[in-house]
Write an enzyme that holds these catalytic residues in place. Structure first.
Site, short mmCIF file in Angstrom:
data_model
loop_
_atom_site.label_atom_id
_atom_site.label_comp_id
_atom_site.label_asym_id
_atom_site.label_seq_id
_atom_site.Cartn_x
_atom_site.Cartn_y
_atom_site.Cartn_z
CD GLU A 13 45.78 45.73 37.87
OE1 GLU A 13 44.73 45.59 37.42
OE2 GLU A 13 46.50 46.64 37.60
CB SER B 72 43.02 48.52 37.80
OG SER B 72 42.93 49.48 36.62
#
Length: 236
Positions: free
Chosen positions: A111, A138
């Site tokens: 991420e 995210s």
């Protein structure tokens, strides 16, 4: 989830003007438009350009329709080491490009898709910039971040050809993401490009690299999608 409503209309906050558009994605375009942008970065790559455009938490019209010079980071370590380097000349018009952060390059497609801004920009009140990467992000991330660019740069995807200073255009209303460099120059860069050496020569890392698929193919081991049947286990 507060679908299509200003949060202050529901929660009564007088200053919180963040708009939520969907319980799975937040953006300025519809669900059907988020799956793939019509144009790739420069010449179309073999698998096309698969991208999601997340425009969260106060994304402005300027960042949803913007052309600016690329500032390129070769991987996440490079980003961490150089994001505050004054010699990069990052301004509020720059487009931050992060590569080697996809399924193979990450590895594992971490991420990393919301690269931080250099410290001097928030200090001047700049809260968002266009950012492009082959990473994911995210669900709590925000900003004008183009994610999941596929094929990723280590396998010769479009981000592998981007150079610092190249103009990149993101036009969300027109569903367009483009590297504004002429085809002849991109062909020269393609001819000079070489894939990076394998990170692992044996073991699980080598197995992973040999069989992991790209983001637009599901980001899974290719042998999981083979045709065929497996026997039922003996329950006794």
């Amino acid at each position: 989830m507060l679908r299509g409503h200003w949060r202050n209309e529901v929660l009564g906050s007088g200053t919180d003007r963040w708009k939520y558009w969907d319980d799975k994605r937040a953006g300025l375009v519809g669900d059907e438009e988020l799956s793939e942008l019509e144009r790739g970065l420069g010449s179309p790559s073999p698998a096309g350009l698969s991208a999601k455009t997340w425009l969260r938490l106060g994304c402005t019209t300027k960042t949803s329709s913007h052309t600016g010079p690329a500032v390129v980071f070769d991987d996440h370590k490079d980003l961490k080491n150089r994001i505050n380097d004054p010699s990069l000349g990052i301004t509020e018009d720059s487009v931050l490009v992060l590569r080697k952060s996809g399924p193979l390059g990450g590895p594992g497609m971490p991420e990393y898709g919301m690269p931080p801004l250099p410290d001097h920009l928030p200090a001047k009140g700049v809260r968002d910039r266009v950012r492009v990467s082959d990473a994911r992000m995210s669900g709590t991330g925000y900003g004008a971040c183009v994610l999941h660019v596929a094929p990723e740069s280590p396998v010769g995807g479009p981000l592998a050809l981007v150079r610092g200073g190249d103009p990149i255009t993101l036009d969300v209303p027109s569903r367009r993401l483009s590297l504004d460099v002429d085809d002849a120059e991109l062909q020269r860069r393609r001819a000079r490009w070489n894939p990076p050496a394998p990170r692992h020569e044996r073991g699980y890392g080598a197995l992973y690299a040999e069989h992991i698929t790209q983001a637009d193919e599901g980001f899974a081991f290719d042998f999981l999608a083979r045709e065929g049947e497996n026997p039922e286990p003996d329950a006794q």
